[in-house]
Design an enzyme around this catalytic site. Sequence first.
Site, mmCIF file in Angstrom:
data_model
loop_
_atom_site.group_PDB
_atom_site.id
_atom_site.type_symbol
_atom_site.label_atom_id
_atom_site.label_comp_id
_atom_site.label_asym_id
_atom_site.label_seq_id
_atom_site.Cartn_x
_atom_site.Cartn_y
_atom_site.Cartn_z
ATOM 1 C CB CYS A 149 -0.941 -0.002 1.201
ATOM 2 S SG CYS A 149 -2.010 -1.431 1.219
ATOM 3 C CG HIS A 188 -3.450 3.100 2.287
ATOM 4 N ND1 HIS A 188 -3.812 2.815 0.999
ATOM 5 C CD2 HIS A 188 -3.597 1.945 2.992
ATOM 6 C CE1 HIS A 188 -4.158 1.545 0.913
ATOM 7 N NE2 HIS A 188 -4.040 0.997 2.108
ATOM 8 C CG ASN A 199 -6.757 -1.320 1.149
ATOM 9 O OD1 ASN A 199 -6.018 -0.828 0.293
ATOM 10 N ND2 ASN A 199 -6.306 -1.865 2.272
HETATM 11 N N1 ACO Z 1 -18.746 -9.173 8.313
HETATM 12 C C1 ACO Z 1 -19.259 -9.430 9.531
HETATM 13 N N2 ACO Z 1 -18.503 -9.725 10.603
HETATM 14 C C2 ACO Z 1 -17.162 -9.761 10.408
HETATM 15 C C3 ACO Z 1 -16.569 -9.530 9.154
HETATM 16 C C4 ACO Z 1 -17.411 -9.214 8.083
HETATM 17 N N3 ACO Z 1 -16.939 -8.949 6.847
HETATM 18 N N4 ACO Z 1 -15.224 -9.649 9.290
HETATM 19 C C5 ACO Z 1 -14.978 -9.937 10.575
HETATM 20 N N5 ACO Z 1 -16.145 -10.026 11.245
HETATM 21 C C6 ACO Z 1 -16.349 -10.337 12.672
HETATM 22 C C7 ACO Z 1 -15.176 -11.071 13.258
HETATM 23 O O1 ACO Z 1 -15.248 -12.449 12.999
HETATM 24 C C8 ACO Z 1 -15.309 -10.721 14.725
HETATM 25 O O2 ACO Z 1 -16.291 -11.563 15.284
HETATM 26 P P1 ACO Z 1 -16.106 -12.158 16.772
HETATM 27 O O3 ACO Z 1 -16.023 -10.959 17.660
HETATM 28 O O4 ACO Z 1 -17.321 -12.987 16.955
HETATM 29 O O5 ACO Z 1 -14.807 -12.913 16.742
HETATM 30 C C9 ACO Z 1 -15.856 -9.294 14.715
HETATM 31 O O6 ACO Z 1 -16.423 -9.108 13.405
HETATM 32 C C10 ACO Z 1 -14.803 -8.243 14.951
HETATM 33 O O7 ACO Z 1 -13.702 -8.507 14.097
HETATM 34 P P2 ACO Z 1 -12.378 -7.678 14.168
HETATM 35 O O8 ACO Z 1 -11.364 -8.243 13.198
HETATM 36 O O9 ACO Z 1 -11.945 -7.496 15.585
HETATM 37 O O10 ACO Z 1 -12.901 -6.267 13.608
HETATM 38 P P3 ACO Z 1 -12.179 -4.889 13.517
HETATM 39 O O11 ACO Z 1 -13.019 -3.863 14.140
HETATM 40 O O12 ACO Z 1 -10.722 -4.957 13.901
HETATM 41 O O13 ACO Z 1 -12.205 -4.605 11.926
HETATM 42 C C11 ACO Z 1 -10.795 -4.689 9.993
HETATM 43 C C12 ACO Z 1 -11.552 -5.481 11.040
HETATM 44 C C13 ACO Z 1 -11.777 -3.856 9.218
HETATM 45 C C14 ACO Z 1 -10.057 -5.641 9.076
HETATM 46 C C15 ACO Z 1 -9.765 -3.738 10.687
HETATM 47 O O14 ACO Z 1 -9.066 -4.467 11.648
HETATM 48 C C16 ACO Z 1 -8.800 -3.083 9.726
HETATM 49 O O15 ACO Z 1 -9.148 -2.189 8.974
HETATM 50 N N6 ACO Z 1 -7.488 -3.468 9.774
HETATM 51 C C17 ACO Z 1 -6.427 -2.803 9.028
HETATM 52 C C18 ACO Z 1 -6.482 -2.939 7.536
HETATM 53 C C19 ACO Z 1 -5.274 -2.268 6.922
HETATM 54 O O16 ACO Z 1 -4.963 -1.130 7.218
HETATM 55 N N7 ACO Z 1 -4.520 -2.952 6.082
HETATM 56 C C20 ACO Z 1 -3.248 -2.384 5.640
HETATM 57 C C21 ACO Z 1 -3.148 -2.091 4.280
HETATM 58 S S1 ACO Z 1 -3.665 -3.403 3.212
HETATM 59 C C22 ACO Z 1 -2.285 -3.897 2.264
HETATM 60 O O17 ACO Z 1 -1.159 -3.597 2.512
HETATM 61 C C23 ACO Z 1 -2.544 -4.824 1.098
#
Ligand code: ACO
Length: 331
Positions: free
Chosen positions: A118, A258, A288
């Site tokens: 990214c 980003h 993203n």
């Molecule tokens: N729909 C419904 N529920 C979901 C989904 C979905 N698509 N995905 C996860 N959940 C559930 C999980 O299973 C979890 O359930 P549980 O509590 O029963 O275990 C709950 O939702 C919470 O999941 P978390 O992973 O803790 O959710 P979080 O608030 O952290 O959001 C996310 C997840 C959006 C991925 C976030 O962590 C994020 O944005 N991370 C960073 C992404 C990023 O910046 N990437 C870097 C660049 S990408 C690159 O380099 C290619």
Amino acid sequence: MIQSRLPRARVVSTGRFNPPRIVTNHELESLVDTNDEWIRTRTGIRERRIADKDVHAADMAAAAGRIAMERAGITAEGLDMILLSTATPDRLLPSTACDVQALLGARNAAAYDYATACSGFLYGLSMAEAHIASGQAETVLVCATEKMSSIVDWTDRTTCVLFGDGAGAAVVQKATDERGIMSTFMKSDGTLAELLWRPGGGSRIPLDIAVLDERSHYVKMAGPEVFKSAVRAMCEAAETAMARAGVTSDDIDLLVPHQANIRIIEATAKYARMPMEKVYVNVDRFGNMSSASIPVALDEACELGRIQPGSLVLMVAFGAGFTWAANVVRF
Ligand code: ACO
């Protein structure tokens, strides 16, 4: 260290390509156990663009590049170098940059890919600046192109809802006045690679039946850990790039971060003391797009008049590797 000097290179023009096909959160509800409300509130994403099967990373980069070149008033023969960032190369050998060179007919250019996920567009601007400063090149096309739909696991709800396809490009040339790249900060941490990676399908674990069965050739991400690292790193990058340019957030006209998650963007803006009115956001429409996110956002901001000649722009990115970067650019 303050980089108080006249810029060596400047962004002359930008271009973008986004596939026309829009996939909404509601459509994803039929693929995985997810829902529009979860995706919107956790990420800020409402929809993303997905490329057709016969539209490839090189095609998207060439389309974005053609627009940037036309706006700069240069022909393909006028390119000395094509630098291309992608996490989704059309094939492993040869580079997608060489495909772009062929598509454009840029027969005088050297072309190569690099892999900083990214952060790729910002790494590319810095490489373009270095090639120009060393006399290797006068006109560089920096492309960032991602067909993320080809590497996400469409059965994994924790990743497939996050990404989209697209490409952005910029023509970079020697600076002739105070407009240009005023400062750059780049950093990496390879010890955390396994938090965001594609474990299988490379030379370490070549593609075979086991890799396919385990689906380990698809993107895997430890979302919450990546989230925390992203906020920390983007704040560090923004602060350092502004300090190196000798400017503060009051001097910045627009922050172009980003576009991975609106909550990461808001946290970065808050730390950098930038009100959200001075932050460009399009994660809601594109998701993203990895390294294509920043140049697409930049190009939209230019088109909408949010970046004018003379505007001071702060760009900041974080991605797999980990890699992170920021720069301050006078347009
Ligand atoms: N729909 C419904 N529920 C979901 C989904 C979905 N698509 N995905 C996860 N959940 C559930 C999980 O299973 C979890 O359930 P549980 O509590 O029963 O275990 C709950 O939702 C919470 O999941 P978390 O992973 O803790 O959710 P979080 O608030 O952290 O959001 C996310 C997840 C959006 C991925 C976030 O962590 C994020 O944005 N991370 C960073 C992404 C990023 O910046 N990437 C870097 C660049 S990408 C690159 O380099 C290619």
